[in-house]
Design an enzyme around this catalytic site. Structure first.
Site, mmCIF file in Angstrom:
data_model
loop_
_atom_site.group_PDB
_atom_site.id
_atom_site.type_symbol
_atom_site.label_atom_id
_atom_site.label_comp_id
_atom_site.label_asym_id
_atom_site.label_seq_id
_atom_site.Cartn_x
_atom_site.Cartn_y
_atom_site.Cartn_z
ATOM 1 N N LYS A 115 0.817 -1.217 0.000
ATOM 2 C CA LYS A 115 0.000 0.000 0.000
ATOM 3 C C LYS A 115 0.852 1.269 0.000
ATOM 4 O O LYS A 115 0.464 2.271 -0.588
ATOM 5 C CB LYS A 115 -0.965 0.000 1.182
ATOM 6 C CG LYS A 115 -2.052 -1.056 1.020
ATOM 7 C CD LYS A 115 -3.311 -0.753 1.795
ATOM 8 C CE LYS A 115 -4.391 -1.729 1.343
ATOM 9 N NZ LYS A 115 -5.633 -1.627 2.063
ATOM 10 N N LYS A 207 -5.175 -9.371 -6.539
ATOM 11 C CA LYS A 207 -6.364 -9.533 -5.709
ATOM 12 C C LYS A 207 -7.483 -8.581 -6.174
ATOM 13 O O LYS A 207 -7.205 -7.439 -6.535
ATOM 14 C CB LYS A 207 -5.957 -9.192 -4.273
ATOM 15 C CG LYS A 207 -7.000 -9.394 -3.218
ATOM 16 C CD LYS A 207 -6.422 -9.050 -1.852
ATOM 17 C CE LYS A 207 -6.554 -7.568 -1.565
ATOM 18 N NZ LYS A 207 -7.467 -7.199 -0.509
ATOM 19 N N LYS A 210 -10.955 -3.004 -3.709
ATOM 20 C CA LYS A 210 -11.778 -1.793 -3.806
ATOM 21 C C LYS A 210 -11.045 -0.678 -4.530
ATOM 22 O O LYS A 210 -11.637 0.152 -5.191
ATOM 23 C CB LYS A 210 -12.104 -1.252 -2.413
ATOM 24 C CG LYS A 210 -12.884 -2.175 -1.522
ATOM 25 C CD LYS A 210 -13.251 -1.396 -0.258
ATOM 26 C CE LYS A 210 -13.684 -2.305 0.849
ATOM 27 N NZ LYS A 210 -12.684 -2.473 1.886
HETATM 28 N N1 AQP Z 1 -10.091 -10.257 -3.091
HETATM 29 C C1 AQP Z 1 -10.480 -10.738 -1.901
HETATM 30 N N2 AQP Z 1 -10.766 -12.048 -1.752
HETATM 31 C C2 AQP Z 1 -11.165 -12.551 -0.546
HETATM 32 N N3 AQP Z 1 -11.316 -11.782 0.558
HETATM 33 C C3 AQP Z 1 -11.043 -10.465 0.441
HETATM 34 N N4 AQP Z 1 -11.080 -9.453 1.325
HETATM 35 C C4 AQP Z 1 -10.699 -8.300 0.711
HETATM 36 N N5 AQP Z 1 -10.408 -8.539 -0.564
HETATM 37 C C5 AQP Z 1 -10.603 -9.876 -0.769
HETATM 38 C C6 AQP Z 1 -11.494 -9.614 2.713
HETATM 39 O O1 AQP Z 1 -12.558 -8.731 2.973
HETATM 40 C C7 AQP Z 1 -12.489 -8.305 4.320
HETATM 41 C C8 AQP Z 1 -12.597 -6.818 4.386
HETATM 42 O O2 AQP Z 1 -11.497 -6.228 3.726
HETATM 43 P P1 AQP Z 1 -11.151 -4.715 3.982
HETATM 44 O O3 AQP Z 1 -12.082 -3.866 3.269
HETATM 45 O O4 AQP Z 1 -11.128 -4.423 5.405
HETATM 46 O O5 AQP Z 1 -9.675 -4.551 3.518
HETATM 47 P P2 AQP Z 1 -8.883 -4.877 2.232
HETATM 48 O O6 AQP Z 1 -8.381 -6.268 2.280
HETATM 49 O O7 AQP Z 1 -7.860 -3.832 2.169
HETATM 50 O O8 AQP Z 1 -9.934 -4.729 1.058
HETATM 51 P P3 AQP Z 1 -9.643 -4.315 -0.406
HETATM 52 O O9 AQP Z 1 -10.880 -4.526 -1.153
HETATM 53 O O10 AQP Z 1 -8.446 -4.962 -0.953
HETATM 54 O O11 AQP Z 1 -9.429 -2.768 -0.268
HETATM 55 P P4 AQP Z 1 -8.209 -1.893 -0.740
HETATM 56 O O12 AQP Z 1 -8.305 -1.844 -2.204
HETATM 57 O O13 AQP Z 1 -8.499 -0.582 -0.078
HETATM 58 O O14 AQP Z 1 -6.972 -2.549 -0.254
HETATM 59 C C9 AQP Z 1 -11.169 -8.837 4.895
HETATM 60 O O15 AQP Z 1 -11.438 -9.995 5.664
HETATM 61 C C10 AQP Z 1 -10.387 -9.191 3.673
HETATM 62 O O16 AQP Z 1 -9.494 -10.250 3.897
#
Ligand code: AQP
Length: 344
Positions: A115, A207, A210
Site C-alpha cells: 500500500k 487480488k 476496492k
Molecule cells: N479479493 C479478496 N478475496 C477474498 N477476501 C477479500 N477481502 C478483501 N479482498 C478480498 C477480505 O474482505 C475483508 C474486508 O477487507 P477490507 O475492506 O477491510 O480490507 P482490504 O483487504 O484492504 O480490502 P480491499 O478490497 O483490498 O481494499 P483496498 O483496495 O483498499 O486494499 C477482509 O477480511 C479481507 O481479507
C-alpha cells in the site's frame, strides 16, 4: 493455558465499492458464524483514515458497509454491528499494542509494503501501525475466532504474537490481578472455502480490490444485473476449455478464480464445478456464472439500496451495536489498565 469462551470478531473498511471478494472472503462467513457464535462485526472507520478520505464519502461508506452486512444476512438484533470510532477502547488498546509490538514485526508486513509502494516516506504513521490497531480490534473483545480473507493472514499472525507477548511480559501482574496464566486468547483466523482470495477479473495475479482503478476488475455488491453480466463476459480467460479436474487449473489463474467464485456462490467445491463444466468452453460457463451471480447478488444490491435510503435506521443500528460493544470493551480496557499498573 487458560481457555476463553468462543467469540467472533471481524471488520470491513468503509472505503467504497464493497465487492465479491469482501463478500465471499469475509461477509458470507459472518452470516454462517452468527448461527453458532456470539459475533461482533465492525465497520473499521479508524483503519479507513490511514489513507486520505473525504468526510462526506466516508460517512456514506460507513452506512453502505453497515447496509451490506444486514443485506447479506447479519442480524443486528442478535449481534453487534457498529463502527470502530464509536468505541474508544480500539484506539486506546492500539496504543498499548504499539508499545508491545516490535518494529521488526511491522517491517515484515507485506500489506504496508504494497500500500505504501515506493513513496514510503510519505505514507501515514497510521498505515504502518495498522496491524497493531487490528490486533486491538480483535483482542479488545478477547475474540477467539476471526473470519477473514487470505490477505489478512499475516496481520492475524501478528495479532497472535502481540497477545502472546502481552501475556508473557505481564504474566506476574496478570496472575496478581486474578486473570490466571493468560489475559488474551490467541485468536484463530478462519480462512476457509474455495474463494479466500478472489482475484481481479482483469488480471488473475492481482487480488480483487476496492482501490483498483478499473471497475471491470471487480463485481461490486451494488452492481445491477447488466453490470454483472458485462463484467463476467469481459473477464479475462485463456483459450483452453475448462479442465475436468482441479489439477488442470494449475497455472491458469483466471480459470481457477472463476471456478472458485462459482463454487463459493453455490456452497460447493471446485471439483464439483468442474464435474459439471469440465471439457466445455468458457462462454457456456460464463453464462451460467452470470445467472448465478445475478441471482445471488441482485437481491443483496437491492436490499442495500433500500437500507441506505433510510440513514436513520442504519445510524440506529450502529448506535445500538456500539453500546453493546462498549459494555465488553470498557470492562476489558479497565482490566488492561490494572494489568499495566495504571492508577484509576
Ligand atoms: N479479493 C479478496 N478475496 C477474498 N477476501 C477479500 N477481502 C478483501 N479482498 C478480498 C477480505 O474482505 C475483508 C474486508 O477487507 P477490507 O475492506 O477491510 O480490507 P482490504 O483487504 O484492504 O480490502 P480491499 O478490497 O483490498 O481494499 P483496498 O483496495 O483498499 O486494499 C477482509 O477480511 C479481507 O481479507
Amino acid at each position: 493455558m487458560a481457555t476463553f469462551p468462543e467469540r467472533v470478531f471481524s471488520g470491513v473498511q468503509p472505503t467504497g465499492n464493497l465487492h465479491l471478494g469482501n463478500y465471499l472472503g469475509a461477509i458470507v462467513k459472518f452470516v454462517e458464524l452468527q448461527r453458532s457464535h456470539e459475533c461482533l462485526y465492525c465497520v473499521v472507520d479508524l483503519h479507513a483514515i490511514t489513507v486520505p478520505q473525504k468526510p462526506e464519502e466516508l460517512k456514506a461508506s460507513i452506512r453502505e458497509v453497515t447496509a451490506a452486512f444486514i443485506a447479506c444476512g447479519v442480524d443486528p438484533a442478535a449481534h453487534a454491528i457498529f463502527n470502530q470510532s464509536q468505541v474508544s477502547g480500539h484506539a486506546e488498546l492500539a496504543w498499548v499494542f504499539n508499545c508491545v509490538a516490535r518494529i521488526g514485526w511491522l517491517n515484515r508486513m507485506t500489506q504496508f509494503k504494497e500500500k505504501a509502494g515506493k513513496d514510503r516516506e510519505n505514507a501515514s504513521v497510521g498505515l504502518y501501525a495498522y496491524p497493531c490497531l487490528m490486533a486491538a480490534d480483535i483482542l479488545l473483545y478477547k475474540a477467539t475466532h476471526v473470519p477473514v480473507g487470505e490477505d489478512q493472514k499475516q496481520h492475524l499472525e501478528l495479532a497472535r504474537d502481540v497477545a502472546q507477548k502481552f501475556n508473557l511480559d505481564f504474566s506476574a501482574s496478570i496472575a496478581a490481578n486474578g486473570f490466571g496464566d493468560a489475559f488474551f486468547p490467541l485468536p484463530e483466523p478462519l480462512i476457509q472455502g474455495p474463494a479466500t482470495r478472489v482475484m481481479s477479473l482483469r488480471d488473475g495475479s492481482k487480488k480483487m480490490s476496492k482501490s483498483d482503478p478499473s471497475d471491470y476488475s471487480r463485481i461490486n455488491l451494488s452492481d445491477d444485473a447488466d453490470a454483472i453480466a458485462q463484467k463476467v463476459r469481459k473477464a479475462k480467460t485463456d483459450p483452453e476449455p475448462l479442465p475436468g479436474e482441479t489439477a488442470g487449473l494449475e497455472g491458469r489463474p483466471e480459470a481457477d478464480n472463476l471456478v472458485g467464485v462459482y463454487a463459493a456462490l453455490t456452497g460447493s467445491t471446485k471439483a464439483d464445478v468442474l464435474k459439471t463444466f469440465g471439457g466445455g468452453q468458457f462462454s457456456a460457463f460464463k453464462s451460467a456464472l452470470v445467472d448465478l451471480a445475478v441471482a445471488k447478488l441482485g437481491p443483496i444490491g437491492a436490499e442495500m439500496k433500500r437500507l441506505t435510503a433510510d440513514p436513520g435506521y442504519i445510524d440506529g443500528v450502529l448506535a445500538d451495536g456500539a453500546a453493546r460493544a462498549r459494555m465488553i470493551a470498557d470492562e476489558n480496557m479497565k482490566a488492561v489498565k490494572d494489568v499495566l499498573g495504571f492508577v484509576r
